[in-house]
Design a protein around this motif. Structure first.
Motif, PDB file in Angstrom:
ATOM      1  N   PRO A 347      36.479  47.264  30.473  1.00 23.12           N
ATOM      2  CA  PRO A 347      35.011  47.728  30.441  1.00 23.12           C
ATOM      3  C   PRO A 347      34.457  47.699  31.833  1.00 23.12           C
ATOM      4  N   ALA A 348      33.529  48.597  32.297  1.00 17.91           N
ATOM      5  CA  ALA A 348      32.989  48.765  33.553  1.00 17.91           C
ATOM      6  C   ALA A 348      32.501  47.406  33.928  1.00 17.91           C
ATOM      7  N   LYS A 349      31.664  46.822  33.088  1.00 21.47           N
ATOM      8  CA  LYS A 349      31.225  45.670  33.640  1.00 21.47           C
ATOM      9  C   LYS A 349      31.942  44.305  33.145  1.00 21.47           C
ATOM     10  N   GLU A 350      33.005  44.356  33.034  1.00 21.76           N
ATOM     11  CA  GLU A 350      33.869  43.052  32.701  1.00 21.76           C
ATOM     12  C   GLU A 350      34.869  42.834  33.515  1.00 21.76           C
ATOM     13  N   ARG A 351      34.892  43.424  34.590  1.00 18.39           N
ATOM     14  CA  ARG A 351      35.934  43.485  35.777  1.00 18.39           C
ATOM     15  C   ARG A 351      36.215  42.107  36.255  1.00 18.39           C
ATOM     16  N   LYS A 525      34.803  30.196  40.496  1.00 19.05           N
ATOM     17  CA  LYS A 525      34.254  31.308  41.244  1.00 19.05           C
ATOM     18  C   LYS A 525      32.770  31.433  41.243  1.00 19.05           C
ATOM     19  N   ASP A 526      32.287  31.014  40.041  1.00 16.93           N
ATOM     20  CA  ASP A 526      30.756  31.078  39.762  1.00 16.93           C
ATOM     21  C   ASP A 526      29.832  30.424  40.910  1.00 16.93           C
ATOM     22  N   ILE A 527      30.588  29.735  41.835  1.00 15.87           N
ATOM     23  CA  ILE A 527      29.891  28.829  42.652  1.00 15.87           C
ATOM     24  C   ILE A 527      28.946  29.697  43.666  1.00 15.87           C
ATOM     25  N   PHE A 528      29.683  30.801  43.981  1.00 12.30           N
ATOM     26  CA  PHE A 528      29.286  31.675  44.774  1.00 12.30           C
ATOM     27  C   PHE A 528      27.926  32.498  44.399  1.00 12.30           C
ATOM     28  N   ILE A 529      27.773  32.737  43.041  1.00 18.09           N
ATOM     29  CA  ILE A 529      26.685  33.221  42.520  1.00 18.09           C
ATOM     30  C   ILE A 529      25.472  32.241  42.466  1.00 18.09           C
ATOM     31  N   ASN A 530      25.878  30.948  42.112  1.00 17.04           N
ATOM     32  CA  ASN A 530      25.020  29.824  42.280  1.00 17.04           C
ATOM     33  C   ASN A 530      24.411  29.407  43.562  1.00 17.04           C
ATOM     34  N   GLN A 534      26.606  35.910  46.375  1.00 18.49           N
ATOM     35  CA  GLN A 534      27.206  37.100  45.519  1.00 18.49           C
ATOM     36  C   GLN A 534      26.470  37.273  44.219  1.00 18.49           C
ATOM     37  N   GLU A 535      26.336  38.460  43.669  1.00 17.24           N
ATOM     38  CA  GLU A 535      25.422  38.801  42.704  1.00 17.24           C
ATOM     39  C   GLU A 535      26.225  38.923  41.241  1.00 17.24           C
ATOM     40  N   HIS A 536      27.566  39.249  41.522  1.00 18.05           N
ATOM     41  CA  HIS A 536      28.146  39.645  40.347  1.00 18.05           C
ATOM     42  C   HIS A 536      29.740  39.558  40.693  1.00 18.05           C
ATOM     43  N   PHE A 537      30.536  39.570  39.902  1.00 18.63           N
ATOM     44  CA  PHE A 537      32.019  39.927  40.124  1.00 18.63           C
ATOM     45  C   PHE A 537      32.659  40.932  39.526  1.00 18.63           C
ATOM     46  N   LYS A 541      38.942  45.238  42.425  1.00 21.58           N
ATOM     47  CA  LYS A 541      40.027  44.506  43.022  1.00 21.58           C
ATOM     48  C   LYS A 541      40.058  42.953  42.331  1.00 21.58           C
ATOM     49  N   ILE A 542      39.294  42.466  42.104  1.00 26.07           N
ATOM     50  CA  ILE A 542      39.104  41.094  41.440  1.00 26.07           C
ATOM     51  C   ILE A 542      39.932  41.164  40.107  1.00 26.07           C
ATOM     52  N   HIS A 543      39.664  42.237  39.262  1.00 25.93           N
ATOM     53  CA  HIS A 543      40.346  42.538  38.118  1.00 25.93           C
ATOM     54  C   HIS A 543      41.667  42.780  38.108  1.00 25.93           C
ATOM     55  N   SER A 544      41.952  43.441  39.370  1.00 24.74           N
ATOM     56  CA  SER A 544      43.589  43.797  39.725  1.00 24.74           C
ATOM     57  C   SER A 544      44.256  42.641  39.619  1.00 24.74           C
TER      58      SER A 544
END
Length: 887
Positions: A347-351, A525-530, A534-537, A541-544
């Motif tokens: 899904p587009a929002k779950e990459r 990786k969520d530390i970068f959001i905290n 970064q707003e989201h992942f 290319k992260i999913h790739s």
């Protein structure tokens, strides 16, 4: 169409013999266990198995029965054999149509270095007409001679017509008819793909480097751990065997060829098979959709010869002069896909979720597109993010599933994608440009390591090589300044993943480590959001990263499927070809220029084959090299002293050589006082006395070293590096170790700073069997010298070293060992060792403080001022591999 880099698209269609017959009872195909354990170094010395047929198997060897080789339908004549017969029948020169070797070499030089106008002027010079007198007296006759040479398949120009949104480009569903009224007209330059494959697979220059059947290779005789390197060791081949001034170049290669051959541009294993047109397509309301349709239409026209050949097969004369029925099948489609994942239904929002998703199904996707084209509007069309491209180029290719042959892309997905566009930006936002730049300027030197004198924030244009250089020291610059420990953990796991994907040889164990590194990265990786950088992942290319393990298992290691190869080909086939044109109607001139270049290359290859001196060239620099080529001196008997190591086996090293050193020392008659002041060798005399007492030397022992002695010193030495199991076994890897004080240069140039490299040295042979860093100790090389004759005769040069403490403190938060200097009575713990105890250069990086960097460190004094260091895990693949095997 999908956006690609300016290097173009690399389509690698793989021909292989898919027809299988029952094997005779006395013959059995099997993988050969190519495992030879090096007892002294603890590394697996693997060699690629070439033999696929085995007759009269000995009782003491164990094999796994597998499928037969492709049928041999008879004997045939390659193009080289045919040309030789013609020359023999006409009793002509070997260099015909040239009169002799001199004329051939002149033609070769002219075609490679001189344009046509200059060639004509050169050939009309009086000295050429009166003295040299070649058979061609003008550029016109010269080109006529070149045209007599056999060359690659001819180029063909096809017209493509675009008509706007009302109609698709060309005819729907791969029809041969084409619209010719209105719209925009473009040129598609193509070659016959089957003819190109025939040329590659039948080139005698590749004989011995080409495979005709799949193999399964294991690292142990129990067959429990499988190895993946060449494409024929992957699962895909097994499954198939049993079942505007813009143009985009398309390249083709065959993966029957060994990777080490394909990675050498001078072997010409990849062919340019087409120039795709580029247009703004102003007749389309949606230019992007028009470009998609243009791309697929042109590609469909290009791959059309593969449809019948893939279904029925084509008889080809192979490099071994045997005729086989070959089925060309699309096995790997190498291209950058920045916009979306084309492999699975994510899904587009779950990459950014670390979860596997259902893979795409080509049959179902084709039906969905057909239904959409018929006006049925199935919901899957929108749910899967499909585009109104109703005639995809891959729809009719036999035995090919486009969603399984899209390969992972190390260059664009990892180096330029995840690392450059995301992780590096996140860290710079957290730390600040000034702090990062100061740490990069203070990094100690290392052979082959780029020193960023101005930091990294001012670099305007990045290449893949630049990214690799930054990755070698990036984590060290991050330590001590990251606002949270999870930032370091994320960087460590991401770099582990990037390094593991670049292995040239994979096993089940390394693939498990690869998946673990990915899982660990997602866990933190969520530390970068905290931290707000970064707003989201939800990044494609992260999913790739999810598909790397399955790609390696299917197609072999990724170094053979990397777009870095096409980046290099782009220079030869596009930039040079365009430069040779007059910039008007350039495609015609580019194809003609390429045809002449290939004719020269083909004839040169024929001469090499005919004269019987085919020799493999040295492996070019790649991701697993430990040092740059400029750092390794040429092997010349007049300038180098080649010596054989006594302390460790030499059977895996070429010709038994383990180090190279100049025959004449660079510094003659250096006094002990000079060594103490300039080299910091405060215990030189005492250490030399201890060495002479503990070592048997040939010669008089009545003299003892004293402060009045003089020594001849070397500024550097090149050592042969031990191979590791995840690098190609035939690579000849060397590294230079430097040891010299500060040197004054000319008045207008700054002085060369002092350089005393650190090296892993052999400390305990028995512990070395445990793998990793066991049995090794870090030493700083302060002096490399030759023992004077009055103190005895010793075969090898000697090195005065300052020791570091054993590697016992492992910092899990950083993933590296601590290294601190060893002292005696507050002075360096020093000794003298022979140079054949040097195993591997290593890179120590200071543990940077949380405060601003001392300006004295940025001037090259970090090694002398710092107290605690890290043993850099990412400086090269050998050190990284030893870290992996240590625990």
């Amino acid at each position: 169409m999908h956006y690609v880099s300016d290097a173009g698209i690399d389509n690698q269609d793989k021909p292989y013999a898919a027809q299988v017959e029952d094997m005779p009872d006395n013959e059995e195909y099997c993988p050969r266990y190519a495992c030879e354990y090096n007892d002294a170094l603890g590394h697996m010395d693997t060699q690629r198995p070439y033999a696929a047929w085995v007759e009269d198997m000995p009782d003491d060897e164990e094999y796994f029965p597998c499928y037969a080789l492709a049928n041999v339908l008879g004997k045939g004549e390659t193009a080289f054999n045919k040309m030789k017969k013609v020359q023999d029948s006409l009793r002509g020169s070997t260099y015909s149509p040239f009169e002799d070797r001199d004329e051939w070499e002149l033609a070769q030089w002219l075609i490679n270095n001189v344009n046509q106008q200059a060639t004509d002027e050169f050939l009309k010079l009086q000295v050429m007409r009166s003295r040299i007198r070649p058979s061609y007296r003008s550029n016109y006759k010269f080109m006529k001679t070149i045209d007599q040479l056999l060359t690659s398949p001819k180029w063909k120009c096809e017209l493509v017509h675009a008509h706007g949104d009302d109609e698709d480009i060309g005819n729907d569903w791969g029809g041969d008819e084409d619209h010719t009224v209105g719209g925009e007209e473009m040129e598609l330059w193509v070659r016959n793909l089957v003819a190109c494959i025939t040329e590659l697979i039948g080139n005698p220059a590749f004989h011995g480097d080409i495979a005709y059947a799949p193999e399964k290779v294991y690292t142990n005789c129990q067959g429990s751990t499988q190895r993946y390197d060449e494409m024929w060791t992957g699962d895909w081949w097994w499954e198939m065997q049993v079942s505007d001034k813009n143009t985009w170049p398309v390249y083709l290669s065959i993966r029957n060829l060994a990777k080490e051959v394909c990675r050498q541009p001078s072997r010409h294993t990849s062919m340019l098979v087409g120039y795709l047109p580029v247009s703004k397509l102003e007749s389309f309301d949606d230019n992007l959709i028009g470009q998609h349709r243009l791309f697929h239409y042109c590609m469909r026209r290009m791959v059309q010869p593969l449809v019948d050949a893939g279904r029925k097969g084509v008889e080809m004369v192979c490099a071994d002069r045997k005729i086989r029925r070959v089925f060309p099948i699309l096995a790997a489609y190498i291209r950058d896909h920045p916009k979306q994942c084309l492999v699975c239904l994510v899904p587009a929002k779950e990459r950014g979720v670390n979860t596997p998703f259902q893979p795409h199904d080509q049959t179902h996707t084709t039906r969905t597109l057909h239904a959409q084209a018929g006006g049925l509007y199935p919901p899957e069309f929108v749910a899967q993010g499909l585009q109104p491209i109703f005639s995809p180029f891959w729809a009719n290719l036999p035995h090919a599933d486009i969603f399984t042959v899209i390969t992972s892309n190390i260059l664009h997905q990892l180096h330029q994608g995840i690392f450059k566009d995301h992780f590096k930006k996140w860290c710079i936002a957290l730390v600040g440009k000034q702090n990062f730049d100061a740490r990069f300027r203070a990094m100690p030197a290392f052979s082959g390591l780029c020193h960023f004198k101005e930091g990294i924030s001012k670099v305007k244009q990045w290449t893949g090589t630049d990214h690799k250089q930054v990755q070698r020291i990036f984590l060290a610059a991050l330590v001590g300044t990251a606002p949270h420990p999870d930032v370091i953990k994320a960087g460590c796991n991401l770099l582990d993943f990037i390094y593991l994907t670049q292995y040239q040889l994979h096993t089940d164990r390394t693939l498990v480590a690869l998946q673990q590194a990915l899982d660990s990265f997602h866990a933190v990786k969520d530390i970068f959001i905290n931290l707000g950088c970064q707003e989201h992942f939800n990044v494609p290319k992260i999913h790739s990263l999810q598909h790397y393990v399955e790609t390696i298992r299917s197609l072999g290691s990724l170094d053979g499927l990397n777009t870095e190869t096409s980046e290099r080909l782009h220079i030869d086939f596009v930039k040079k070809a365009y430069s040779a044109s007059n910039r008007r109607d350039y495609l015609v001139q580019m194809t003609r220029w390429l045809q002449h270049q290939e004719a020269i290359i083909w004839f040169s290859s024929y001469l090499t084959w005919h004269l019987g001196n085919i020799q493999p060239e040295p492996q070019p620099a790649d991701d697993c090299d430990r040092s740059d080529k400029s750092d390794v001196p040429p092997e010349h008997p007049d300038t180098l002293l080649n010596c054989t190591m006594l302390a460790r086996p030499t059977k895996s090293f070429p010709a038994g050589l383990t180090y190279h050193i100049s025959q004449r020392p660079q510094f003659l008659r250096r006094t002990v006082q000079y060594l103490q002041q300039k080299h910091g060798a405060v215990h030189f005399v005492h250490a030399l006395q201890d060495f002479l007492c503990s070592t048997q030397t040939n010669g008089c022992q009545s003299f003892q070293p004293n402060i009045n002695d003089c020594f001849s010193c070397f500024s550097n030495i090149v050592i042969q590096l031990p191979p590791h199991e995840h690098c190609m076994a035939n690579q000849n890897l060397s590294a230079r170790i430097r040891s010299h004080p500060q040197r004054d240069n000319r008045p207008r140039k700054p002085p060369t700073p002092a350089r005393f490299d650190t090296v892993l040295t052999l400390f305990d042979k028995e512990l070395l069997q445990c793998g990793g860093f066991h049995g090794l100790c870090i030493a700083e090389i302060r002096v490399i010298f030759k023992l004077p004759g009055h103190l005895g005769n010793y075969l090898h040069p000697l090195a005065y070293v300052h020791w570091f403490k054993p590697l016992t403190h492992f910092d899990r938060s950083v993933g590296m060992f601590h290294a601190t200097r060893s002292t005696q009575q507050r002075l360096p713990n020093a000794s003298i060792i022979p140079v054949h105890h040097l195993v591997q250069p290593c890179h120590l990086i200071p543990r940077f403080p949380n405060v601003a960097i001392n300006p004295h460190w940025t001037q090259g004094h970090a090694m002398t001022d710092a107290n605690v260091f890290y043993l850099n895990k990412y400086i090269d693949f050998s050190i990284f591999d030893w870290y992996q095997n240590h625990f």
